[in-house]
Write a protein that holds these residues in place. Structure first.
Motif, PDB file in Angstrom:
ATOM      1  N   GLU A 124       0.810  -1.215   0.000  1.00  0.00           N
ATOM      2  CA  GLU A 124       0.000   0.000   0.000  1.00  0.00           C
ATOM      3  C   GLU A 124       0.845   1.268   0.000  1.00  0.00           C
ATOM      4  OE1 GLU A 124      -2.768  -0.066   3.184  1.00  0.00           O
ATOM      5  OE2 GLU A 124      -3.763  -1.919   2.523  1.00  0.00           O
ATOM      6  N   ALA A 125       2.102   1.173   0.432  1.00  0.00           N
ATOM      7  CA  ALA A 125       2.958   2.355   0.519  1.00  0.00           C
ATOM      8  C   ALA A 125       3.812   2.545  -0.731  1.00  0.00           C
ATOM      9  CB  ALA A 125       3.844   2.275   1.757  1.00  0.00           C
ATOM     10  N   CYS A 126       4.519   1.503  -1.154  1.00  0.00           N
ATOM     11  CA  CYS A 126       5.468   1.640  -2.265  1.00  0.00           C
ATOM     12  C   CYS A 126       5.030   0.926  -3.538  1.00  0.00           C
ATOM     13  CB  CYS A 126       6.849   1.126  -1.833  1.00  0.00           C
ATOM     14  SG  CYS A 126       6.889  -0.640  -1.460  1.00  0.00           S
ATOM     15  N   GLY A 127       3.986   0.092  -3.483  1.00  0.00           N
ATOM     16  CA  GLY A 127       3.492  -0.592  -4.666  1.00  0.00           C
ATOM     17  C   GLY A 127       4.261  -1.830  -5.066  1.00  0.00           C
ATOM     18  N   ARG A 128       5.190  -2.287  -4.245  1.00  0.00           N
ATOM     19  CA  ARG A 128       5.955  -3.489  -4.570  1.00  0.00           C
ATOM     20  C   ARG A 128       5.113  -4.737  -4.386  1.00  0.00           C
ATOM     21  NH1 ARG A 128       9.393   0.314  -3.009  1.00  0.00           N
ATOM     22  NH2 ARG A 128      11.442   0.454  -3.981  1.00  0.00           N
ATOM     23  N   HIS A 129       5.494  -5.787  -5.089  1.00  0.00           N
ATOM     24  CA  HIS A 129       4.720  -7.025  -5.075  1.00  0.00           C
ATOM     25  C   HIS A 129       4.842  -7.727  -3.732  1.00  0.00           C
ATOM     26  CE1 HIS A 129       2.795 -10.645  -6.566  1.00  0.00           C
ATOM     27  NE2 HIS A 129       3.809 -11.353  -6.078  1.00  0.00           N
ATOM     28  N   ILE A 130       3.726  -8.270  -3.261  1.00  0.00           N
ATOM     29  CA  ILE A 130       3.680  -9.049  -2.020  1.00  0.00           C
ATOM     30  C   ILE A 130       3.148 -10.439  -2.361  1.00  0.00           C
ATOM     31  CG2 ILE A 130       2.685  -9.198   0.298  1.00  0.00           C
ATOM     32  CD1 ILE A 130       2.479  -6.199   0.343  1.00  0.00           C
ATOM     33  N   GLN A 131       3.789 -11.443  -1.813  1.00  0.00           N
ATOM     34  CA  GLN A 131       3.421 -12.815  -2.153  1.00  0.00           C
ATOM     35  C   GLN A 131       2.101 -13.234  -1.513  1.00  0.00           C
ATOM     36  OE1 GLN A 131       6.726 -15.282  -1.031  1.00  0.00           O
ATOM     37  NE2 GLN A 131       8.096 -14.435  -2.588  1.00  0.00           N
ATOM     38  N   ASP A 132       1.961 -13.007  -0.217  1.00  0.00           N
ATOM     39  CA  ASP A 132       0.773 -13.456   0.505  1.00  0.00           C
ATOM     40  C   ASP A 132      -0.294 -12.367   0.466  1.00  0.00           C
ATOM     41  OD1 ASP A 132       2.206 -15.733   1.121  1.00  0.00           O
ATOM     42  OD2 ASP A 132       2.950 -14.907   3.011  1.00  0.00           O
ATOM     43  N   VAL A 133      -1.509 -12.778   0.088  1.00  0.00           N
ATOM     44  CA  VAL A 133      -2.600 -11.818  -0.093  1.00  0.00           C
ATOM     45  C   VAL A 133      -3.017 -11.126   1.205  1.00  0.00           C
ATOM     46  CG1 VAL A 133      -5.012 -11.574  -0.840  1.00  0.00           C
ATOM     47  CG2 VAL A 133      -3.435 -13.048  -2.112  1.00  0.00           C
ATOM     48  N   PRO A 134      -3.093 -11.786   2.364  1.00  0.00           N
ATOM     49  CA  PRO A 134      -3.525 -11.055   3.568  1.00  0.00           C
ATOM     50  C   PRO A 134      -2.605  -9.902   3.943  1.00  0.00           C
ATOM     51  CG  PRO A 134      -3.636 -13.419   3.921  1.00  0.00           C
ATOM     52  CD  PRO A 134      -2.894 -13.204   2.641  1.00  0.00           C
ATOM     53  N   ASN A 135      -1.326  -9.970   3.560  1.00  0.00           N
ATOM     54  CA  ASN A 135      -0.377  -8.920   3.918  1.00  0.00           C
ATOM     55  C   ASN A 135      -0.614  -7.670   3.072  1.00  0.00           C
ATOM     56  OD1 ASN A 135       0.932 -10.545   5.842  1.00  0.00           O
ATOM     57  ND2 ASN A 135       2.160 -11.514   4.239  1.00  0.00           N
ATOM     58  N   ARG A 136      -0.255  -6.521   3.646  1.00  0.00           N
ATOM     59  CA  ARG A 136      -0.484  -5.228   2.987  1.00  0.00           C
ATOM     60  C   ARG A 136       0.783  -4.411   2.803  1.00  0.00           C
ATOM     61  NH1 ARG A 136      -4.435  -2.827   7.219  1.00  0.00           N
ATOM     62  NH2 ARG A 136      -4.047  -0.964   5.987  1.00  0.00           N
ATOM     63  N   PHE A 137       1.879  -4.797   3.484  1.00  0.00           N
ATOM     64  CA  PHE A 137       3.117  -4.028   3.436  1.00  0.00           C
ATOM     65  C   PHE A 137       4.296  -4.976   3.190  1.00  0.00           C
ATOM     66  CE2 PHE A 137       0.173  -2.264   6.588  1.00  0.00           C
ATOM     67  CZ  PHE A 137      -0.124  -1.054   6.000  1.00  0.00           C
ATOM     68  N   CYS A 138       5.321  -4.449   2.522  1.00  0.00           N
ATOM     69  CA  CYS A 138       6.494  -5.254   2.217  1.00  0.00           C
ATOM     70  C   CYS A 138       7.621  -5.054   3.220  1.00  0.00           C
ATOM     71  CB  CYS A 138       6.995  -4.948   0.805  1.00  0.00           C
ATOM     72  SG  CYS A 138       7.663  -3.271   0.624  1.00  0.00           S
ATOM     73  N   SER A 139       7.525  -4.048   4.080  1.00  0.00           N
ATOM     74  CA  SER A 139       8.591  -3.770   5.035  1.00  0.00           C
ATOM     75  C   SER A 139       8.034  -2.993   6.218  1.00  0.00           C
ATOM     76  CB  SER A 139       9.721  -2.980   4.368  1.00  0.00           C
ATOM     77  OG  SER A 139       9.245  -1.711   3.940  1.00  0.00           O
ATOM     78  N   ILE A 140       8.863  -2.873   7.254  1.00  0.00           N
ATOM     79  CA  ILE A 140       8.467  -2.101   8.436  1.00  0.00           C
ATOM     80  C   ILE A 140       8.322  -0.626   8.089  1.00  0.00           C
ATOM     81  CG2 ILE A 140       9.194  -1.406  10.744  1.00  0.00           C
ATOM     82  CD1 ILE A 140      10.582  -4.089  11.039  1.00  0.00           C
ATOM     83  N   ALA A 141       9.217  -0.104   7.260  1.00  0.00           N
ATOM     84  CA  ALA A 141       9.164   1.312   6.898  1.00  0.00           C
ATOM     85  C   ALA A 141       7.860   1.666   6.189  1.00  0.00           C
ATOM     86  CB  ALA A 141      10.358   1.659   6.019  1.00  0.00           C
ATOM     87  N   CYS A 142       7.347   0.774   5.363  1.00  0.00           N
ATOM     88  CA  CYS A 142       6.105   1.047   4.633  1.00  0.00           C
ATOM     89  C   CYS A 142       4.918   1.122   5.586  1.00  0.00           C
ATOM     90  CB  CYS A 142       5.880  -0.023   3.579  1.00  0.00           C
ATOM     91  SG  CYS A 142       7.054   0.046   2.203  1.00  0.00           S
ATOM     92  N   LYS A 143       4.867   0.202   6.538  1.00  0.00           N
ATOM     93  CA  LYS A 143       3.752   0.228   7.487  1.00  0.00           C
ATOM     94  C   LYS A 143       3.820   1.457   8.380  1.00  0.00           C
ATOM     95  CE  LYS A 143       1.274  -2.309  10.997  1.00  0.00           C
ATOM     96  NZ  LYS A 143       1.091  -3.549  11.745  1.00  0.00           N
ATOM     97  N   VAL A 144       5.007   1.819   8.829  1.00  0.00           N
ATOM     98  CA  VAL A 144       5.160   2.990   9.691  1.00  0.00           C
ATOM     99  C   VAL A 144       4.724   4.258   8.955  1.00  0.00           C
ATOM    100  CG1 VAL A 144       6.842   4.435  10.877  1.00  0.00           C
ATOM    101  CG2 VAL A 144       6.953   1.964  11.128  1.00  0.00           C
TER     102      VAL A 144
END
Length: 225
Positions: A124-144
């Motif tokens: 949701e922050a940087c638009g990078r691909h995530i493997q698992d669908v329930p997840n929304r962020f690829c890193s701690i920095a994106c969620k913060v």
């Protein structure tokens, strides 16, 4: 080695994300394995294992060990989730243990489009691909970053709401004063005049009418023949 000073909980996360790890420790440059791969949550500083084992560092401080995964800094999920909410962050298995990235990984545009077609979702922050669908962020920095944006928006709404409400309900005294001077004075005069006319008509209507009798004309005698 610099002494440790405890910081606020909100500060150590930003310092962790900005820190550069795996550099040689200046205090223990002559020793082997002196890379700085430990982060102290309480004093927000990077250390090597020799710094931690020395008496200068408080043994009761909370430490996080930073690891490398595909040339990027990661931290064990079991360690970081004790101090930070890591829900909905994509985790990877490293040597049988789950780990999360500190910062987003660089990704090519072609790789991003091809992976998105294969399934999964995007950060949701940087638009990078995530493997698992329930997840929304690829890193701690994106969620913060997303959490901080939500907090700022909520604070703006709370501050702006009372101002609009008060301004909406406050009476316009200047407008009322002008209307009193311009409109209410003339209307009061017209009402006074009309009330006087009505009162006069009402009095005349209720006044008893005098009985008017027609007087007979003077009697006239017939002329003498």
């Amino acid at each position: 080695m610099v002494g440790c000073t405890i910081r606020k909980p909100a500060e150590w996360v930003s310092v962790l994300l900005r820190s550069k790890f795996f550099g040689s420790c200046v205090d223990h440059g002559e020793l082997r394995k002196n890379e700085k791969n430990l982060f102290c949550v309480d004093c927000t500083l990077c250390f090597c294992k020799h710094c931690v084992s020395s008496s200068a560092h408080d043994c009761f401080h909370r430490l996080l060990q930073i690891c490398k995964y595909v040339y990027h800094d990661v931290v064990r999920l079991h360690d970081i989730q004790k101090h930070l909410d890591c829900s909905f962050i994509q985790a990877y298995k490293i040597n049988g243990e789950k780990a999360v990235h500190l910062n987003p990984r660089p990704q090519l545009k072609d790789a991003k489009s091809s992976k998105a077609k294969g399934g999964g979702t995007c950060c949701e922050a940087c638009g990078r691909h995530i493997q698992d669908v329930p997840n929304r962020f690829c890193s701690i920095a994106c969620k913060v970053s997303i959490d901080e944006e939500i907090t700022v928006n909520r604070s703006h709404k709370i501050i702006s709401r009372p101002t609009s409400t008060v301004s909406h309900h406050l009476p316009n005294f200047e407008a009322e004063e002008n209307s009193y001077e311009n409109g209410y004075t003339s209307s009061s005069l017209s009402l006074t005049e009309s009330s006087e006319e009505i009162q006069a008509w009402w009095n005349s209507a209720l006044r008893p009418k005098k009985m008017l009798h027609k007087r007979k004309s003077l009697p006239r005698r017939a002329p003498m023949c």
